[in-house]
Motif scaffolding. Structure first.
Motif, PDB file in Angstrom:
ATOM      1  N   MET A 177       0.901  -1.232  -0.097  1.00 27.22           N
ATOM      2  CA  MET A 177       0.065  -0.081   0.008  1.00 27.22           C
ATOM      3  C   MET A 177       0.904   1.230  -0.011  1.00 27.22           C
ATOM      4  O   MET A 177       0.793   2.132  -0.767  1.00 27.22           O
TER       5      MET A 177
ATOM      6  N   LEU B 184      -3.843   0.061  -4.959  1.00 28.96           N
ATOM      7  CA  LEU B 184      -3.973   0.644  -3.353  1.00 28.96           C
ATOM      8  C   LEU B 184      -5.392   0.576  -2.808  1.00 28.96           C
ATOM      9  O   LEU B 184      -5.550   0.105  -1.829  1.00 28.96           O
ATOM     10  N   TYR B 187      -5.723  -3.323  -1.906  1.00 29.04           N
ATOM     11  CA  TYR B 187      -4.969  -3.642  -0.953  1.00 29.04           C
ATOM     12  C   TYR B 187      -5.501  -3.145   0.437  1.00 29.04           C
ATOM     13  O   TYR B 187      -5.458  -3.687   1.401  1.00 29.04           O
ATOM     14  N   SER B 188      -6.236  -2.037   0.197  1.00 23.42           N
ATOM     15  CA  SER B 188      -6.906  -1.351   1.356  1.00 23.42           C
ATOM     16  C   SER B 188      -7.941  -2.179   2.014  1.00 23.42           C
ATOM     17  O   SER B 188      -8.106  -2.441   3.070  1.00 23.42           O
TER      18      SER B 188
END
Lengths: 272, 272
Positions: A177, B184, B187-188
């Protein structure tokens, strides 16, 4: 229990290998990008100021992403691959404990079987039977104690395993991330920079240069169209030669510029 | 001018090679991640429901990132590598035009030198001199026309080059930005999923299982501590054997479960 540990050994071993491999492939991507950065700077130094500045800027942003990628690789090794390796060592210790437990447990079974055989063969030999019963009792106490120890070990092992899994994969996700967020940030700036490139200004620069070059050149054919001119032809040939000479000189200059720019601190700064 | 084109050929060739290589390395990173996804699902199927669901979820998120990486690779090839290749073809055409121009230009110089020699050797041969002057005039007109054509070609070439550079590298940055933004995002969600993993519940599950297993097992050593028991020892041995048998059966069951889960559509769905 043994199966749980063997299973963990199998999969955690594979996770360790794959994560190490993932980090290595990421490092190779960084290496390729580093080469691209180098070529972009090389190229920028051969271009007009407007494009040169745009390309250098872009190369620097690309280099920044590689710095973040480098940090990603280092973190992956430190917070994912290394813990998985350490976990492998812990697994070996747990396996050794299980082996020890099995030995104690097998001894209990052996003593039980021995007593059983004695009961069949010589049911009246009280002394031998009593001795065998005492051995069984001792082996049972050992096994019981070891079972408790093993239960604690297995409980600890499972607790550690679940915590490690959550920690290691959460760390993996966090590392990724951070990298993606940083890369997004840098590329956004790189996009702005490319978007701001003044194409028209660059073309004006280029046309001015071409005009000077072709202006010099055109002078000769124009006089050649006037055969009555008093100018000696050799002088014209000379001007061709000197033009070529100037071109060579300017080539040498630009070669020098490349060398200079390569050794300047700005370039060194963005290299690792 | 020739230098500008040769320079572009050199660097754009390198950019093409490096970008193709960058795309390939990215594809290799995707392949490694795909293997990791597969192993995570394999592993999830050997675990308790709580961890199984967490790991499967994580594997699915990781698989999603690889789908975006695959799209990244395809876009890089289509919008970066291919345009750079096409640009190489255009460069060859421009180089051919420059070659043609040089031929015309060399002819002019040759005619000029011929006239010069005639002036030195036979300055009174009006007829031959007039013929040579006419040739020079013709060659000059040709060169002048070609120069103009070349100037247009070079102008067009430069314009195209600058536009292509801006377009290709902006596309590269956009492709990377989209990938990083998507990664991103995924993965969050993966982080949330890992964070929600209920470690305590999983341990309770595990302890309950261990308790059942060791409960069965403890029954035997406990009776062994009472040698006066009327239970035949062989029956106890039998219970050990049947416990082991049950363990083997449950092993077979879990083996079956793995095979089932591998063939289920949920698994197939996240594979490309």
């Amino acid at each position: 229990m043994e199966n749980t540990v063997a299973n963990a050994e199998k999969y955690f071993g594979q996770f360790c290998t794959l994560m190490a491999s993932y980090a290595r492939k990421t490092a190779k991507l960084r290496d390729k990008s580093d080469l691209l950065v180098k070529q972009l700077i090389d190229y920028a130094n051969t271009e007009n100021p407007e494009l040169r500045s745009t390309m250098k800027n872009f190369a620097e942003e690309l280099a920044k992403v590689q710095d973040y990628r480098q940090a990603e690789v280092e973190r992956l090794e430190m917070k994912v691959v290394e813990p998985l390796k350490r976990y492998g060592v812990q697994l070996k210790q747990t396996q050794a404990e299980i082996k020890r437990f099995n030995k104690v447990r097998n001894n209990e079974i052996k003593q039980l079987e021995k007593l059983e055989r004695l009961r069949q063969k010589s049911p009246s030999d009280r002394h031998t039977l009593s001795q065998a019963e005492s051995n069984v009792h001792k082996a049972s106490v050992d096994a019981s104690r070891t079972t408790q120890q093993l239960e604690e070990t297995i409980d600890e092992f499972q607790k550690q395993k679940l915590k490690d899994i959550q920690k290691i994969f959460s760390d993996f996700v966090t590392i990724e991330m951070v990298f993606h967020a940083k890369a997004l940030e840098v590329y956004s700036s790189a996009f702005q920079n490319l978007d701001n490139y003044d194409f028209e200004r660059d073309m004006e620069d280029f046309r001015a240069k071409i005009h000077i070059a072709s202006g010099n050149y055109d002078a000769r054919p124009m006089s050649a169209t006037h055969p009555s001119s008093t100018l000696p032809w050799s002088a014209n040939s000379q001007s061709v030669r000197s033009t070529l000479q100037r071109q060579e000189d300017s080539e040498e200059d630009s070669e020098e510029n490349i060398v200079q720019d390569f050794s300047n601190p700005e370039y060194a700064q963005i290299r690792r």
